[in-house]
Design a protein around this motif. Sequence first.
Motif, PDB file in Angstrom:
ATOM      1  N   PRO A   1       0.811  -1.230   0.000  1.00 15.71           N
ATOM      2  CA  PRO A   1       0.000   0.000   0.000  1.00 15.71           C
ATOM      3  C   PRO A   1       0.840   1.275   0.000  1.00 15.71           C
ATOM      4  O   PRO A   1       0.327   2.349  -0.301  1.00 15.71           O
ATOM      5  CB  PRO A   1      -0.811  -0.102   1.292  1.00 15.71           C
ATOM      6  CG  PRO A   1      -0.797  -1.553   1.659  1.00 15.71           C
ATOM      7  CD  PRO A   1       0.536  -2.066   1.189  1.00 15.71           C
ATOM      8  N   VAL A   2       2.130   1.163   0.345  1.00 10.22           N
ATOM      9  CA  VAL A   2       2.977   2.347   0.399  1.00 10.22           C
ATOM     10  C   VAL A   2       4.189   2.183  -0.501  1.00 10.22           C
ATOM     11  O   VAL A   2       4.600   1.075  -0.836  1.00 10.22           O
ATOM     12  CB  VAL A   2       3.435   2.666   1.846  1.00 10.22           C
ATOM     13  CG1 VAL A   2       2.248   3.030   2.713  1.00 10.22           C
ATOM     14  CG2 VAL A   2       4.199   1.488   2.447  1.00 10.22           C
ATOM     15  N   ALA A   3       4.754   3.333  -0.877  1.00 11.07           N
ATOM     16  CA  ALA A   3       5.944   3.390  -1.730  1.00 11.07           C
ATOM     17  C   ALA A   3       6.946   4.352  -1.091  1.00 11.07           C
ATOM     18  O   ALA A   3       6.596   5.110  -0.181  1.00 11.07           O
ATOM     19  CB  ALA A   3       5.562   3.863  -3.128  1.00 11.07           C
ATOM     20  N   PRO A   4       8.203   4.355  -1.540  1.00 11.60           N
ATOM     21  CA  PRO A   4       9.171   5.315  -0.997  1.00 11.60           C
ATOM     22  C   PRO A   4       8.697   6.754  -1.193  1.00 11.60           C
ATOM     23  O   PRO A   4       8.083   7.079  -2.216  1.00 11.60           O
ATOM     24  CB  PRO A   4      10.438   5.042  -1.815  1.00 11.60           C
ATOM     25  CG  PRO A   4      10.283   3.646  -2.304  1.00 11.60           C
ATOM     26  CD  PRO A   4       8.818   3.463  -2.547  1.00 11.60           C
ATOM     27  N   LEU A   5       8.983   7.604  -0.224  1.00 10.05           N
ATOM     28  CA  LEU A   5       8.620   9.011  -0.329  1.00 10.05           C
ATOM     29  C   LEU A   5       9.241   9.616  -1.590  1.00 10.05           C
ATOM     30  O   LEU A   5      10.429   9.433  -1.856  1.00 10.05           O
ATOM     31  CB  LEU A   5       9.114   9.775   0.900  1.00 10.05           C
ATOM     32  CG  LEU A   5       8.701  11.253   0.983  1.00 10.05           C
ATOM     33  CD1 LEU A   5       7.208  11.381   1.208  1.00 10.05           C
ATOM     34  CD2 LEU A   5       9.471  11.959   2.104  1.00 10.05           C
ATOM     35  N   GLY A   6       8.428  10.306  -2.385  1.00  9.70           N
ATOM     36  CA  GLY A   6       8.914  10.909  -3.618  1.00  9.70           C
ATOM     37  C   GLY A   6       8.781  10.011  -4.830  1.00  9.70           C
ATOM     38  O   GLY A   6       9.315  10.341  -5.894  1.00  9.70           O
ATOM     39  N   ALA A   7       8.071   8.883  -4.694  1.00  9.85           N
ATOM     40  CA  ALA A   7       7.946   7.938  -5.804  1.00  9.85           C
ATOM     41  C   ALA A   7       7.351   8.591  -7.043  1.00  9.85           C
ATOM     42  O   ALA A   7       7.663   8.202  -8.167  1.00  9.85           O
ATOM     43  CB  ALA A   7       7.093   6.737  -5.391  1.00  9.85           C
ATOM     44  N   CYS A   8       6.490   9.583  -6.846  1.00  7.12           N
ATOM     45  CA  CYS A   8       5.910  10.307  -7.986  1.00  7.12           C
ATOM     46  C   CYS A   8       6.653  11.617  -8.251  1.00  7.12           C
ATOM     47  O   CYS A   8       7.041  11.900  -9.381  1.00  7.12           O
ATOM     48  CB  CYS A   8       4.429  10.592  -7.726  1.00  7.12           C
ATOM     49  SG  CYS A   8       3.381   9.120  -7.739  1.00  7.12           S
ATOM     50  N   ALA A   9       6.854  12.407  -7.205  1.00  6.28           N
ATOM     51  CA  ALA A   9       7.422  13.744  -7.378  1.00  6.28           C
ATOM     52  C   ALA A   9       8.858  13.717  -7.877  1.00  6.28           C
ATOM     53  O   ALA A   9       9.300  14.649  -8.561  1.00  6.28           O
ATOM     54  CB  ALA A   9       7.337  14.516  -6.053  1.00  6.28           C
ATOM     55  N   ALA A  10       9.607  12.680  -7.558  1.00  2.00           N
ATOM     56  CA  ALA A  10      11.012  12.619  -7.971  1.00  2.00           C
ATOM     57  C   ALA A  10      11.179  12.295  -9.444  1.00  2.00           C
ATOM     58  O   ALA A  10      12.240  12.549 -10.020  1.00  2.00           O
ATOM     59  CB  ALA A  10      11.769  11.580  -7.133  1.00  2.00           C
ATOM     60  N   LEU A  11      10.141  11.746 -10.069  1.00  2.00           N
ATOM     61  CA  LEU A  11      10.266  11.291 -11.443  1.00  2.00           C
ATOM     62  C   LEU A  11       9.570  12.185 -12.456  1.00  2.00           C
ATOM     63  O   LEU A  11       9.874  12.131 -13.652  1.00  2.00           O
ATOM     64  CB  LEU A  11       9.715   9.861 -11.576  1.00  2.00           C
ATOM     65  CG  LEU A  11      10.464   8.783 -10.803  1.00  2.00           C
ATOM     66  CD1 LEU A  11       9.769   7.441 -10.961  1.00  2.00           C
ATOM     67  CD2 LEU A  11      11.915   8.697 -11.255  1.00  2.00           C
ATOM     68  N   GLY A  12       8.623  12.997 -12.027  1.00  2.00           N
ATOM     69  CA  GLY A  12       7.890  13.817 -12.988  1.00  2.00           C
ATOM     70  C   GLY A  12       7.282  15.039 -12.333  1.00  2.00           C
ATOM     71  O   GLY A  12       7.426  15.248 -11.119  1.00  2.00           O
ATOM     72  N   PRO A  13       6.581  15.861 -13.115  1.00  2.00           N
ATOM     73  CA  PRO A  13       5.997  17.104 -12.608  1.00  2.00           C
ATOM     74  C   PRO A  13       4.727  16.862 -11.806  1.00  2.00           C
ATOM     75  O   PRO A  13       3.618  17.206 -12.227  1.00  2.00           O
ATOM     76  CB  PRO A  13       5.724  17.892 -13.894  1.00  2.00           C
ATOM     77  CG  PRO A  13       5.456  16.841 -14.923  1.00  2.00           C
ATOM     78  CD  PRO A  13       6.359  15.690 -14.568  1.00  2.00           C
TER      79      PRO A  13
END
Length: 313
Positions: free
Chosen positions: A96-108
């Motif tokens: 249910p969880v992913a590393p912090l920044g899993a979305c923000a670190a890769l794209g806008p």
Amino acid sequence: MAANGGQDGSGRVWRQVAASPRAALDHGLSPADLQTLLLDVSRRRASRVTAARLLQRWRQDRYVRPTAADPRVLWPLEARLWAMLPPEFAGLELSPVAPLGACAALGPVSQDRVISTVRGSEVVSDQTNVLALEAAVRRKQGPEERRSAVHLASCHRVLRGQPFDAPGLYQHFRLFALVSSARDQGSGTTEAELLTAHLKFWSDALSELLPHRRTSVQWTVFGFPPLRERIKDTVRPALEPLPGMVTLEEDPARERARGYYERGAIRIDVAGDGGWQEVGDGGFTSWTAQLLGDAKERTFISCASTERLAALI
């Protein structure tokens, strides 16, 4: 769930914060100390929650309310999608969880659109990012893996941070998602292979699930002419004849998600009783290229809302 004190180091951390709170919370504390501090705050706040307040939150908090989807309709549909998935796609049951920044670190993507936890992680808001992480791990395992494409799939309930106020929309919903990653072969060849694999699955699956409804798969090229050429001479011939009531057409005017997607994107609409409804989306990203530090990596992602599909059956 047993009680756990875990307060031994909180006094030391609080003393660190006292001198310069903002700097300490922003970058001064180590991840472990920040977690200690936030857990201490959560523990204290939870100790003050009353049963009446808990029930009020359950009634009013859009992030915790259940959706109107009936699992007895939803799960058989998802089972059919899994059954139709080509064998080259490996299925994953994600955390249910992913590393912090899993979305923000890769794209806008703003972190405000994600539910962050106090343990240096975030609730999965888009499993395609998480699948891309796993694809990068598998692509890095060795020379042989780097030469062969990696195809992954997941069905997951995602939770979004931005409020959805329109009737019938919920903060959390289930997505059936695919992610494919491979080495660039030049001239749009790899892009064509990945795009074909995804479009073949979605066109066949939607034709079988919704045989009496029209499905429109629209594609858009973002500044990469070889992709348009490969769609015409490679992708479309590989898909034809399209099954059932599925159509494949270009949408040259699309600007949505340009920058999030690069090279090209797709959108999947189904004709509902009240008009066309968007059920899926996808496109090329640079995620595995970023994760592996290799500009020759290509990634294509796509997903569809199983709850929207279930409502159309």
